[in-house]
Design a protein around this motif. Structure first.
Motif, PDB file in Angstrom:
ATOM      1  N   ILE A 174      68.231  29.491 112.730  1.00 33.84           N
ATOM      2  CA  ILE A 174      67.470  30.410 112.102  1.00 33.84           C
ATOM      3  C   ILE A 174      67.154  29.477 110.576  1.00 33.84           C
ATOM      4  N   LEU A 175      66.105  29.176 110.512  1.00 32.10           N
ATOM      5  CA  LEU A 175      65.691  28.333 109.134  1.00 32.10           C
ATOM      6  C   LEU A 175      64.797  29.310 108.193  1.00 32.10           C
ATOM      7  N   PHE A 176      65.224  29.296 106.830  1.00 30.69           N
ATOM      8  CA  PHE A 176      64.858  30.374 106.070  1.00 30.69           C
ATOM      9  C   PHE A 176      63.617  29.861 105.399  1.00 30.69           C
ATOM     10  N   THR A 177      62.617  30.646 105.264  1.00 28.94           N
ATOM     11  CA  THR A 177      61.354  30.131 104.430  1.00 28.94           C
ATOM     12  C   THR A 177      61.241  31.470 103.567  1.00 28.94           C
ATOM     13  N   SER A 178      59.969  31.410 102.555  1.00 33.06           N
ATOM     14  CA  SER A 178      59.905  32.484 101.754  1.00 33.06           C
ATOM     15  C   SER A 178      58.318  32.888 102.086  1.00 33.06           C
ATOM     16  N   GLY A 179      58.274  34.135 101.668  1.00 35.13           N
ATOM     17  CA  GLY A 179      56.803  34.765 101.771  1.00 35.13           C
ATOM     18  C   GLY A 179      56.080  35.094 100.555  1.00 35.13           C
ATOM     19  N   THR A 180      55.105  35.498 100.318  1.00 38.36           N
ATOM     20  CA  THR A 180      54.365  35.850  98.987  1.00 38.36           C
ATOM     21  C   THR A 180      55.209  36.813  98.325  1.00 38.36           C
ATOM     22  N   THR A 181      56.047  37.633  98.836  1.00 36.65           N
ATOM     23  CA  THR A 181      56.973  38.506  97.898  1.00 36.65           C
ATOM     24  C   THR A 181      58.111  37.758  97.343  1.00 36.65           C
ATOM     25  N   GLY A 182      58.251  36.503  97.871  1.00 39.34           N
ATOM     26  CA  GLY A 182      59.434  35.849  97.288  1.00 39.34           C
ATOM     27  C   GLY A 182      60.854  35.942  97.865  1.00 39.34           C
ATOM     28  N   ARG A 183      60.777  36.990  98.925  1.00 42.58           N
ATOM     29  CA  ARG A 183      61.970  37.307  99.428  1.00 42.58           C
ATOM     30  C   ARG A 183      62.083  36.396 100.984  1.00 42.58           C
ATOM     31  N   PRO A 184      63.275  35.670 101.039  1.00 41.35           N
ATOM     32  CA  PRO A 184      63.425  34.641 101.985  1.00 41.35           C
ATOM     33  C   PRO A 184      63.332  35.440 103.643  1.00 41.35           C
ATOM     34  N   LYS A 185      62.774  34.721 104.569  1.00 32.96           N
ATOM     35  CA  LYS A 185      62.424  35.191 105.768  1.00 32.96           C
ATOM     36  C   LYS A 185      63.150  34.125 106.806  1.00 32.96           C
ATOM     37  N   GLY A 186      64.107  34.741 107.570  1.00 36.92           N
ATOM     38  CA  GLY A 186      64.747  33.640 108.562  1.00 36.92           C
ATOM     39  C   GLY A 186      63.848  33.606 109.997  1.00 36.92           C
ATOM     40  N   ALA A 187      63.421  32.355 109.993  1.00 31.27           N
ATOM     41  CA  ALA A 187      62.451  32.006 111.062  1.00 31.27           C
ATOM     42  C   ALA A 187      63.433  31.609 112.373  1.00 31.27           C
ATOM     43  N   MET A 188      63.594  32.628 113.457  1.00 36.72           N
ATOM     44  CA  MET A 188      64.105  32.277 114.636  1.00 36.72           C
ATOM     45  C   MET A 188      63.667  31.287 115.753  1.00 36.72           C
ATOM     46  N   THR A 189      64.109  30.145 116.005  1.00 38.59           N
ATOM     47  CA  THR A 189      63.827  29.496 117.308  1.00 38.59           C
ATOM     48  C   THR A 189      64.733  29.374 118.278  1.00 38.59           C
ATOM     49  N   ALA A 190      63.945  29.421 119.637  1.00 40.50           N
ATOM     50  CA  ALA A 190      64.786  29.254 120.905  1.00 40.50           C
ATOM     51  C   ALA A 190      65.260  27.747 121.166  1.00 40.50           C
ATOM     52  N   HIS A 191      66.196  27.400 121.720  1.00 35.97           N
ATOM     53  CA  HIS A 191      66.655  26.090 122.163  1.00 35.97           C
ATOM     54  C   HIS A 191      65.461  25.311 122.671  1.00 35.97           C
ATOM     55  N   ARG A 192      64.760  26.020 123.829  1.00 35.13           N
ATOM     56  CA  ARG A 192      63.553  25.497 124.281  1.00 35.13           C
ATOM     57  C   ARG A 192      62.443  25.015 123.206  1.00 35.13           C
ATOM     58  N   GLN A 193      62.381  25.579 122.242  1.00 34.75           N
ATOM     59  CA  GLN A 193      61.417  25.486 121.313  1.00 34.75           C
ATOM     60  C   GLN A 193      61.766  24.179 120.573  1.00 34.75           C
ATOM     61  N   THR A 194      63.072  24.279 119.939  1.00 31.49           N
ATOM     62  CA  THR A 194      63.616  23.299 119.206  1.00 31.49           C
ATOM     63  C   THR A 194      63.418  21.795 119.774  1.00 31.49           C
ATOM     64  N   VAL A 195      64.272  21.890 121.068  1.00 23.92           N
ATOM     65  CA  VAL A 195      64.186  20.712 121.853  1.00 23.92           C
ATOM     66  C   VAL A 195      62.651  20.193 122.211  1.00 23.92           C
ATOM     67  N   GLY A 196      61.825  21.249 122.590  1.00 23.24           N
ATOM     68  CA  GLY A 196      60.352  20.834 122.953  1.00 23.24           C
ATOM     69  C   GLY A 196      59.602  20.208 122.091  1.00 23.24           C
ATOM     70  N   VAL A 197      59.810  20.858 120.796  1.00 25.16           N
ATOM     71  CA  VAL A 197      58.903  19.852 119.725  1.00 25.16           C
ATOM     72  C   VAL A 197      59.473  18.800 119.175  1.00 25.16           C
ATOM     73  N   ALA A 198      60.856  18.523 119.381  1.00 21.49           N
ATOM     74  CA  ALA A 198      61.146  17.103 119.130  1.00 21.49           C
ATOM     75  C   ALA A 198      60.997  16.248 120.231  1.00 21.49           C
ATOM     76  N   ARG A 199      60.837  16.580 121.395  1.00 17.96           N
ATOM     77  CA  ARG A 199      60.369  15.755 122.496  1.00 17.96           C
ATOM     78  C   ARG A 199      59.035  15.120 122.352  1.00 17.96           C
ATOM     79  N   VAL A 200      58.019  16.381 121.861  1.00 20.64           N
ATOM     80  CA  VAL A 200      56.422  16.003 121.885  1.00 20.64           C
ATOM     81  C   VAL A 200      56.413  14.938 120.487  1.00 20.64           C
TER      82      VAL A 200
END
Length: 506
Positions: A174-200
């Protein structure tokens, strides 16, 4: 080169496969000490045993607040190996900012590098009321260190079973980012996505086990964690973590270790090009640079590619890319693209991703690596990702006939300082709490070295010096406005919205 796809769709599986394929090869070099891939697996298993001893269950979240180091890697991979979810925290954050993310993620444990930059991270978290168990990366007089947790009652087979039970669809991070409201939002990523994007990313960059990869990008960011740590597991590259950028130290490291891969924000390369004494260092080993995160001057790309005799860095392959926490990597230029194209575009969509322009030319992104959603925020998730799976980025863009992407504006007013996203709404909320401030607006303004820096327009009696001091106390340094201008009133439209375009043009 085609990277293996033989079931390595989780981080623990990628680590196991790396230990088998590259066992005695160096995985990390730090401070003259080499950690092989076999060593890395052994250390990660020990870290996982200690998490289990602390009571961590599969699916529990563990926050990691520390700078780049091999210890960060071991602690972070150990979280995945124990079946947990990694929540990285910006190492420059204040205690209040870090505590908010620990609370929002309901982290069961938070691991800190107490004393980094002369600060008291553990005490700061306690002062902020954090209820999670706090452990330190290194031995401490006041807190239990991760390496000192008694795990004698946890068999290695227990954590191996935990690692084997992790599925590609489990939430890896869960990597936190921020939106226009300034409240941090946690972007959830699955293992297949984290590994897949690193592979590409590794495939497009042609990263192999012969590469020596200097990681200046912070591990708490997807640029350092996913296309750094995870890409290395898939390719067998040797990583050299850098905790804080020092141009002389980096040049020495490049020369001594014959570094071949150096991704980073434009400011990294600008610093190298303008560094006094650069001609005394041999940087000719560099072959791949991937940059982005801000507007990239064409002349910078040309100088990066130019030979040292011509005042350049002599890097063979220089490409730009576009990504975001919610999708990691969206587009990337390719080797052989002309300097003008590399500097003025973010390249073409990577395999597995597609882009299109929506209403008002807003960039929409869809594909394998778009996040699962925002943590505990279905409304924000529904607002960001529509029914057809398109992620609405909030960026205004153009696409040429070949599919090359250009970002032309930001709907969300976010600007990028030294490679870090800064959300003015978050900064404004902090400054509005300061006595003597009745109204404030923050915008990004061009800066030759950092890309952009903040400028605050303030209505009230607070002095610029006091306002900057207050910001430094409550915000990470890259969020602190560089300039402050006192004004009688902020320009607004009839509905009351601040006209930031006018402020940027002022």
């Amino acid at each position: 080169m085609t990277l293996p796809t033989d079931g390595t769709h989780t981080i623990p599986a990628a680590l196991e496969a790396a230990a088998q394929r590259f066992g005695s090869r160096p995985a990390y070099v730090e401070g003259g000490i080499t950690t092989t891939y076999a060593d890395l697996l052994a250390r990660v298993r020990e870290a996982a045993r200690r998490y289990v001893a602390l009571g961590v269950e599969p699916g529990d979240r563990i926050a990691l607040w520390a700078p780049n180091s091999v210890d960060w890697v071991v602690a972070g991979l150990g979280i995945s190996y124990a079946g947990g979810t990694l929540v990285p925290i910006n190492s420059r954050y204040t205690g209040h900012e870090a505590a908010d993310l620990v609370s929002r993620s309901a982290a069961r444990v938070v691991v800190v590098d107490d004393g980094f930059l002369g600060r008291t991270q553990a005490a700061d978290l306690e002062a902020a009321g954090v209820s999670a168990r706090i452990v330190t990366l290194h031995e401490s007089d006041t807190h239990l260190a991760l390496c000192s947790v008694d795990a004698t009652h946890v068999a290695v087979d227990v954590v191996i079973d935990r690692a084997d039970a992790v599925t590609p669809d489990d939430v890896a991070d869960i990597l936190f980012t921020s939106g226009t409201t300034g409240r941090p939002k946690g972007a959830m990523t699955a293992h297949r996505q984290t590994v897949g994007v690193a592979r590409v990313w590794g495939e497009l960059g042609g990263v192999t086990e012969s590469d020596r990869y200097l990681v200046v990008n912070p591990f708490f960011h997807s640029f350092g964690y996913k296309v750094g740590i995870v890409t290395a597991l898939l390719t067998g590259a040797t990583l050299y973590p850098v905790a804080a950028f020092d141009v002389d130290a980096v040049m020495t490291l490049i020369e001594d270790e014959r570094i071949t891969v150096l991704p980073g924000a434009p400011t990294i390369y600008q610093s190298l090009l303008t560094a006094p004494g650069r001609d005394k260092h041999d940087l000719s080993s560099l072959r791949l640079a991937v940059t982005g995160a801000a507007v990239v001057p064409v002349v910078l790309i040309e100088r990066m590619r130019a030979s040292p005799d011509e005042g350049g860095l002599g890097i063979d392959t220089v490409v730009t890319a576009f990504g975001m926490t919610e999708a990691v990597v969206v587009s990337m230029a390719r080797d052989g693209d002309p300097a003008e194209l590399v500097a003025s575009t973010c390249g073409r969509a990577i395999p597995g991703m597609e882009v299109m322009l929506g209403t008002g030319d807003e960039l929409l992104v869809r594909g394998e690596f778009v996040m699962l959603g925002y943590l505990d925020d279905p409304a924000a998730t529904a607002e960001a990702i529509d029914a057809d799976g398109w992620l609405h980025t909030g960026d205004i863009a153009t696409l040429d006939a070949d599919g090359n992407l250009r970002i032309t504006d930001r709907l969300k007013d976010m600007y990028i300082c030294g490679g870090f996203n800064v959300y003015p709404a978050e900064v404004e909320q902090v400054l509005m709490r300061m006595p003597g401030v009745s109204d404030v607006a923050v915008v990004g303004v061009p800066d030759e070295r950092m890309g952009e820096v903040g400028k605050a327009y303030v209505v009230g009696s607070a002095s610029p010096d006091d306002l900057v001091a207050y910001a430094k106390e409550h915000l990470a340094n890259f969020k602190v406005p560089r300039f402050v201008e006192l004004v009688e009133a902020l320009p607004r439209n009839p509905s009351g919205k601040v006209l930031k375009t006018e402020l940027r043009q002022a």
